[in-house]
Design a protein around this motif. Sequence first.
Motif, PDB file in Angstrom:
ATOM      1  N   GLU A 282      45.963  43.356  41.049  1.00  0.00           N
ATOM      2  CA  GLU A 282      45.551  43.504  39.560  1.00  0.00           C
ATOM      3  C   GLU A 282      44.901  42.343  38.572  1.00  0.00           C
ATOM      4  O   GLU A 282      44.350  43.030  37.802  1.00  0.00           O
ATOM      5  CB  GLU A 282      46.685  44.374  39.199  1.00  0.00           C
ATOM      6  CG  GLU A 282      46.873  45.749  39.924  1.00  0.00           C
ATOM      7  CD  GLU A 282      48.391  46.571  39.624  1.00  0.00           C
ATOM      8  OE1 GLU A 282      48.169  46.659  38.460  1.00  0.00           O
ATOM      9  OE2 GLU A 282      49.069  47.238  39.944  1.00  0.00           O
ATOM     10  N   GLU A 283      45.980  41.545  38.543  1.00  0.00           N
ATOM     11  CA  GLU A 283      45.311  40.494  37.627  1.00  0.00           C
ATOM     12  C   GLU A 283      43.858  40.168  37.544  1.00  0.00           C
ATOM     13  O   GLU A 283      43.602  40.142  36.567  1.00  0.00           O
ATOM     14  CB  GLU A 283      46.074  38.681  38.471  1.00  0.00           C
ATOM     15  CG  GLU A 283      46.744  38.085  37.956  1.00  0.00           C
ATOM     16  CD  GLU A 283      47.124  36.449  37.242  1.00  0.00           C
ATOM     17  OE1 GLU A 283      47.087  36.112  36.604  1.00  0.00           O
ATOM     18  OE2 GLU A 283      47.075  36.496  39.039  1.00  0.00           O
ATOM     19  N   GLY A 284      43.447  40.422  38.579  1.00  0.00           N
ATOM     20  CA  GLY A 284      42.172  40.105  38.725  1.00  0.00           C
ATOM     21  C   GLY A 284      40.920  41.532  37.693  1.00  0.00           C
ATOM     22  O   GLY A 284      40.054  40.955  37.622  1.00  0.00           O
ATOM     23  N   LEU A 285      41.390  42.244  38.104  1.00  0.00           N
ATOM     24  CA  LEU A 285      41.128  42.733  37.196  1.00  0.00           C
ATOM     25  C   LEU A 285      41.076  43.412  35.742  1.00  0.00           C
ATOM     26  O   LEU A 285      40.318  43.020  35.075  1.00  0.00           O
ATOM     27  CB  LEU A 285      41.565  44.509  37.690  1.00  0.00           C
ATOM     28  CG  LEU A 285      41.332  46.448  36.950  1.00  0.00           C
ATOM     29  CD1 LEU A 285      39.611  46.546  37.571  1.00  0.00           C
ATOM     30  CD2 LEU A 285      42.284  47.573  37.200  1.00  0.00           C
ATOM     31  N   SER A 286      42.347  42.965  35.575  1.00  0.00           N
ATOM     32  CA  SER A 286      42.506  42.223  33.550  1.00  0.00           C
ATOM     33  C   SER A 286      41.214  41.448  34.061  1.00  0.00           C
ATOM     34  O   SER A 286      41.211  41.496  32.623  1.00  0.00           O
ATOM     35  CB  SER A 286      44.108  41.714  34.024  1.00  0.00           C
ATOM     36  OG  SER A 286      45.060  43.377  33.325  1.00  0.00           O
ATOM     37  N   LEU A 287      41.352  40.297  34.834  1.00  0.00           N
ATOM     38  CA  LEU A 287      40.329  39.225  34.166  1.00  0.00           C
ATOM     39  C   LEU A 287      39.180  39.766  33.809  1.00  0.00           C
ATOM     40  O   LEU A 287      38.360  40.067  32.818  1.00  0.00           O
ATOM     41  CB  LEU A 287      40.520  38.120  34.804  1.00  0.00           C
ATOM     42  CG  LEU A 287      39.240  37.326  35.067  1.00  0.00           C
ATOM     43  CD1 LEU A 287      39.509  36.541  34.098  1.00  0.00           C
ATOM     44  CD2 LEU A 287      39.128  36.088  36.744  1.00  0.00           C
ATOM     45  N   ALA A 288      38.609  40.949  34.772  1.00  0.00           N
ATOM     46  CA  ALA A 288      37.125  41.733  34.144  1.00  0.00           C
ATOM     47  C   ALA A 288      37.618  42.116  33.664  1.00  0.00           C
ATOM     48  O   ALA A 288      36.039  41.796  32.579  1.00  0.00           O
ATOM     49  CB  ALA A 288      36.882  42.745  35.961  1.00  0.00           C
ATOM     50  N   GLY A 289      38.327  43.210  33.046  1.00  0.00           N
ATOM     51  CA  GLY A 289      38.677  43.755  31.657  1.00  0.00           C
ATOM     52  C   GLY A 289      38.736  42.480  30.753  1.00  0.00           C
ATOM     53  O   GLY A 289      37.111  42.933  28.999  1.00  0.00           O
ATOM     54  N   MET A 290      39.060  41.865  30.666  1.00  0.00           N
ATOM     55  CA  MET A 290      38.814  40.318  29.569  1.00  0.00           C
ATOM     56  C   MET A 290      38.006  39.972  28.925  1.00  0.00           C
ATOM     57  O   MET A 290      37.101  40.281  27.911  1.00  0.00           O
ATOM     58  CB  MET A 290      39.865  39.368  29.866  1.00  0.00           C
ATOM     59  CG  MET A 290      39.717  38.197  28.002  1.00  0.00           C
ATOM     60  SD  MET A 290      40.404  38.880  27.141  1.00  0.00           S
ATOM     61  CE  MET A 290      41.958  39.225  26.364  1.00  0.00           C
ATOM     62  N   ILE A 291      37.398  39.276  30.238  1.00  0.00           N
ATOM     63  CA  ILE A 291      35.236  39.130  29.944  1.00  0.00           C
ATOM     64  C   ILE A 291      34.567  39.674  30.197  1.00  0.00           C
ATOM     65  O   ILE A 291      33.201  39.750  29.921  1.00  0.00           O
ATOM     66  CB  ILE A 291      35.037  37.499  31.138  1.00  0.00           C
ATOM     67  CG1 ILE A 291      35.310  38.341  32.503  1.00  0.00           C
ATOM     68  CG2 ILE A 291      36.930  36.326  31.791  1.00  0.00           C
ATOM     69  CD1 ILE A 291      34.988  37.253  33.507  1.00  0.00           C
TER      70      ILE A 291
END
Length: 570
Positions: A282-291
């Motif tokens: 999930e943290e990686g998913l948020s990273l994808a969302g931000m970048i």
Amino acid sequence: MNKTINEDVSIVLSGEAGQGIQTIEGLLTFILKREGYYVFATKEYMSRIRGGSNSTEIRVSSKPVKSYVDKIDILIPLTKSSVEHLGDRVTEDTLIIADNDFLKLENKNLFNVPILSIAKEIGNEIYANIVAVGVILGLFKTNIKTIEEYLKERFGDKGEKIVSDNIKAASEGYKLGKDFSESGEIKIEISANESLKDDLLISGTDAVALGALAGNCDSIFSYPMTPGSGVLVDLANFSKNFDILVEQAEDEIAAINMAIGGWYAGARSMVTTSDGGFALMEEGLSLAGMIESPLVIHLAQRPAPATGLPTRTAQEGLNLVIHAGHGEFPRLVFSPGSLEQAFYLTQKAFNIADKYQIPVFILTDQFFVDSYYNVKKLDLSKIENKKYFVETTEDYKRYDLSKAKNGVSPRGIPNYGNGLVVVDSDEHDEEGHITEDLDIRIKMVEKRLKKFEALKEDFISPEFYGNDNYKYLVVCWGSNYNVVKEALENINNKDLAMLHFSQVYPIPENAVEFLEKAEKIIDVENNATGQFAKLIRAETGIKIDSKILKFNGMPFSVEELTAKIREELQ
């Protein structure tokens, strides 16, 4: 005892893990398909390397079959406990073919066949499963050359003796099955169709993997987790002939970050996992969302929470993928109901992820990925891929607001052009550098959320089946497509129709007109709380009161769902 089975036969083979039940499934389905039959196969198995009780169901028919049924016309058990494991599915109408000198079963419909004795004579009890395959194929009077050719293909790399012993085991079983058929004791009257020989016989796993290949997927990163690992294995096999990087990462966190890194560098990467594995991503998913990185995630659901039932099926991951990740950012969730949908939607997922720079989910489940049936050759003329990244100039800004049409700014990749491609997990300015400017923060959030509106251009409408003048509407999503459809065909009520969603988030706007027209909506899901019904209410305001829910780890059977829908109609 004489019994004739017409049109549609359900054959179940059962035994312990390690007795080759999945080998039987593969052999029977591929040989019978080659002989021109419609086949469907699905398995249920315990989460044990050896022992326990597993079974595979194979439906063979003169018409397309794509759903699980409770009925067992013919049962071939390799252990006594595997019969008890099947419970009340074994009825007085079930014919049992077994080596009763070993099993000691008591049943009036039992045919004592020396399966284990034949296997021992050939040289090893392990051949019992191949003898069982031969018995079934003998009942169908399958062309013996077809059997021999396929066994040579299947076991050719194991040496001549193994091939020879397998052919001998199948031949001995074949003679017994053919004798049953010619004597009329067990007669199967299902017509074969020459045109079906050219059909594909694939599983849900295969359909997703082939769709990824068609979408120009060039890299997959995963940490194995049942039932999502099959896609990793398929793409690893494809990598022998296609340029695909396959990496079994050290954990799920590494896998998703590798995939994001792949997209940053210009690749088309995906991850495959299950609910528990995705929880770590999930943290990686948020990273994808931000970048604003494209990302394709295949998630094959199983019963939860925690380890749950690791080898069973469920539709419990919908809320997880919709709400996963901290913060607010767009995503799209597909949940195919047919193998054809799985292929085309997975291919489409790579282009949508690339076009809108968002995560796209392919949400399946254990039942879907582990089931096989005939499909016509896939139409590759529909396939179109486009890479959406641009060649950068020296004044390139990764998050250029002036060029962000519908929230999508031109995406560059390193060393393709003269620009600098900066991304950062912190909030950033147009160039990608960290900022705490609150006005820019507002503009960047609004930029990302604009993509929800832009996405509507590529929404997948729900599929309607039934009479246009319906009163009752069955709503389903994902893998319940075929079982609901077959249940409706059984009920044959002109007032009843089906609406299947293969795009489950966001809810396509044109679904509202179908929902509002119904006098009564019946929701069908494999979870305990009606997650999709709640999502429909949240997105459309339409409340669904009637729910048919199943969450014991098994799929709906045709008989079960037919009865439950009839109850709702009353």
